[in-house]
Write a protein that holds these residues in place. Structure first.
Motif, PDB file in Angstrom:
ATOM      1  N   HIS A 101     -38.057  31.349  46.358  1.00 49.57           N
ATOM      2  CA  HIS A 101     -37.829  30.970  47.717  1.00 49.57           C
ATOM      3  C   HIS A 101     -38.907  30.345  48.118  1.00 49.57           C
ATOM      4  N   ALA A 102     -38.598  29.168  49.332  1.00 47.14           N
ATOM      5  CA  ALA A 102     -39.231  29.086  50.630  1.00 47.14           C
ATOM      6  C   ALA A 102     -38.263  29.717  51.775  1.00 47.14           C
ATOM      7  N   GLN A 103     -39.316  29.995  52.914  1.00 46.85           N
ATOM      8  CA  GLN A 103     -38.216  30.275  54.021  1.00 46.85           C
ATOM      9  C   GLN A 103     -39.104  29.707  55.714  1.00 46.85           C
ATOM     10  N   ARG A 104     -38.455  29.509  55.924  1.00 52.64           N
ATOM     11  CA  ARG A 104     -39.025  29.046  57.563  1.00 52.64           C
ATOM     12  C   ARG A 104     -39.225  29.824  58.779  1.00 52.64           C
ATOM     13  N   SER A 105     -40.315  30.579  59.221  1.00 49.23           N
ATOM     14  CA  SER A 105     -40.186  31.070  60.511  1.00 49.23           C
ATOM     15  C   SER A 105     -39.162  31.104  61.637  1.00 49.23           C
ATOM     16  N   LEU A 106     -38.539  31.808  61.739  1.00 46.47           N
ATOM     17  CA  LEU A 106     -37.581  31.785  62.930  1.00 46.47           C
ATOM     18  C   LEU A 106     -38.685  31.724  65.062  1.00 46.47           C
ATOM     19  N   ASP A 107     -39.880  31.767  64.042  1.00 49.88           N
ATOM     20  CA  ASP A 107     -41.041  32.168  65.450  1.00 49.88           C
ATOM     21  C   ASP A 107     -41.735  31.222  65.506  1.00 49.88           C
ATOM     22  N   ASP A 108     -41.541  30.663  64.394  1.00 48.72           N
ATOM     23  CA  ASP A 108     -42.601  29.486  64.468  1.00 48.72           C
ATOM     24  C   ASP A 108     -42.753  28.373  63.130  1.00 48.72           C
TER      25      ASP A 108
END
Length: 65
Positions: free
Chosen positions: A40-47
């Motif tokens: 699972h890969a998750q992208r930061s909401l802040d960056d």
């Protein structure tokens, strides 16, 4: 015993969209790999240039080629 890897990847500034595309393309192949239980890969909401990858394998040994 299962082996889990959690990694944070911060790209070069502005490369987040490209890396998101790469991870989207590579994901199915990683998930289909020997010993892979989860990817699972998750992208930061802040960056948008930062990703966290979570991988889980059946064990810590390298699969045969």
């Amino acid at each position: 015993m299962a082996h889990t890897i959690i990694a944070t990847w911060t790209t070069m500034p502005g490369e987040g969209e490209h890396i998101a595309d790469v991870l989207w393309e590579l994901g199915p192949g990683i998930r289909a790999g020997p010993k892979n239980l989860m990817f699972h890969a998750q992208r930061s909401l802040d960056d948008p240039d930062t990703f966290v990858m979570y991988e889980k394998y059946t064990d810590a040994t390298r699969p045969p080629n």
